[in-house]
Design a protein around this motif. Structure first.
Motif, PDB file in Angstrom:
ATOM      1  N   LEU A  63       8.436  -0.477 -25.455  1.00 13.84           N
ATOM      2  CA  LEU A  63       7.606   0.553 -26.909  1.00 13.84           C
ATOM      3  C   LEU A  63       6.281  -1.445 -26.834  1.00 13.84           C
ATOM      4  CD1 LEU A  63       9.362   3.207 -28.873  1.00 13.84           C
ATOM      5  CD2 LEU A  63       7.658   3.494 -27.583  1.00 13.84           C
ATOM      6  N   SER A  64       7.031  -2.006 -27.803  1.00  6.42           N
ATOM      7  CA  SER A  64       6.984  -3.640 -27.695  1.00  6.42           C
ATOM      8  C   SER A  64       5.805  -3.877 -26.776  1.00  6.42           C
ATOM      9  CB  SER A  64       8.669  -4.921 -28.549  1.00  6.42           C
ATOM     10  OG  SER A  64       8.785  -5.378 -27.305  1.00  6.42           O
ATOM     11  N   PHE A  65       5.802  -3.478 -26.055  1.00  9.95           N
ATOM     12  CA  PHE A  65       5.321  -4.187 -24.735  1.00  9.95           C
ATOM     13  C   PHE A  65       3.455  -3.558 -25.249  1.00  9.95           C
ATOM     14  CE2 PHE A  65       8.017  -3.862 -21.571  1.00  9.95           C
ATOM     15  CZ  PHE A  65       8.985  -5.029 -21.637  1.00  9.95           C
ATOM     16  N   GLY A  66       3.642  -2.596 -25.734  1.00  9.88           N
ATOM     17  CA  GLY A  66       1.998  -1.868 -26.007  1.00  9.88           C
ATOM     18  C   GLY A  66       2.008  -0.985 -24.973  1.00  9.88           C
TER      19      GLY A  66
END
Ligand SMILES: NC(=O)c1ccc[n+]([C@@H]2O[C@H](COP(=O)([O-])OP(=O)(O)OC[C@H]3O[C@@H](n4cnc5c(N)ncnc54)[C@H](OP(=O)(O)O)[C@@H]3O)[C@@H](O)[C@H]2O)c1
Length: 181
Positions: A63-66
Motif C-alpha cells: 500500500l505504501s507504494f501508492g
C-alpha cells in the motif's frame, strides 16, 4: 492446491531491512544497465498463479507504494485483526486468517488453483503447515547484516529437492526447489 513462494532475499537471507525497507531490491544504475529489463521470471510466474495470499506486513508495504501493482488478480491478506481495505480495492482484496490449511481449503472453494504465498512470516507458516509445493528464491548479492528473515523455526525438518539454479549477468542467482511431501 499448489502453492508457490517467489521471493527475493539478500545473500544473508533477509527479505527486508528491520524496518521493512526493501530499497536494496532496487539495483544500482550499473546493474540496471547490465540487467536490461530482466524480470527474473516474475511476469510469467504472476501469470501462472490465480491469487496471492500475503501477510498483513507485506500488504501494508505494498500500500505504501501508492499504485496497486496486482491489477485485478485476487489478493487475500492474512491477519488476526480486522483490516481496513480501501473501497477501490474491495473487488479484488479480501481478508482471511487462521491455519494455512483452512485458508487453502477456503481458497479452493473459491476456485483458486495456483496460489502465490508472499511475506516472510506467512511463508514460514505455510511451509510449516505443509502447504507449500515450490520455493523460488532470487538471491541479491548484498549482505544486510540484519533484517526480516525469510526462514525461521520449523516444527520438523522440511526437505526440498533442488530443481534448477540460474545465475544472471546482474549477479542475481535464482534457485527453484520442490518441497518434499
Ligand atoms: N524481498 C521480497 O521479495 C519480499 C516479498 C514480500 C515481502 N517482503 C517484505 O517483507 C516484509 C513483511 O514480511 P513479514 O515476515 O514481516 O510479514 P508478513 O508475512 O508479510 O505478515 C505477517 C503478518 O501476517 C499475518 N498473518 C500471517 N499468517 C497468518 C495467518 N495464517 N493467520 C492470520 N494472520 C496471519 C499476521 O498479521 P497480524 O499481526 O495482523 O495478525 C502477521 O503478523 C515487508 O517489509 C515486505 O516489504 C519482501
Amino acid at each position: 492446491m499448489p502453492a508457490h513462494i517467489f521471493i527475493a532475499t539478500s545473500l544473508d537471507g533477509f527479505i527486508a531491512r528491520p524496518d521493512g525497507d526493501i530499497d536494496w531490491l532496487t539495483p544500482p544504475p550499473d546493474v540496471i544497465e547490465i540487467a536490461q529489463g530482466e524480470d527474473y521470471g516474475y511476469d510469467a510466474f504472476m501469470a501462472s498463479v490465480d491469487a496471492i495470499v500475503m501477510g498483513r506486513h507485506s500488504f501494508e508495504k505494498v500500500l505504501s507504494f501508492g499504485a496497486w501493482p496486482y491489477s485485478d488478480k485476487p489478493v487475500i491478506v492474512l491477519s488476526s485483526q480486522p483490516l481496513r481495505i480501501d473501497p477501490t480495492l474491495a473487488a479484488t482484496v479480501s481478508q482471511l486468517g487462521g491455519d494455512p490449511r483452512v485458508v487453502c481449503e477456503e481458497l479452493a472453494r473459491r476456485g483458486i488453483n495456483e496460489l502465490y504465498v508472499d511475506g516472510g512470516l506467512t511463508a514460514q507458516r505455510f511451509l510449516s503447515a505443509g502447504m507449500v509445493d515450490r520455493v523460488i528464491i532470487t538471491r541479491v548479492p548484498v549482505l544486510l547484516g540484519r533484517g526480516i528473515p525469510l526462514f525461521g523455526m520449523v516444527p520438523h525438518d522440511i526437505r526440498l529437492t533442488h530443481v534448477r539454479t540460474q545465475a544472471f549477468e546482474s549477479g542475481m542467482v535464482q534457485t527453484e526447489y520442490r518441497v518434499q511431501r
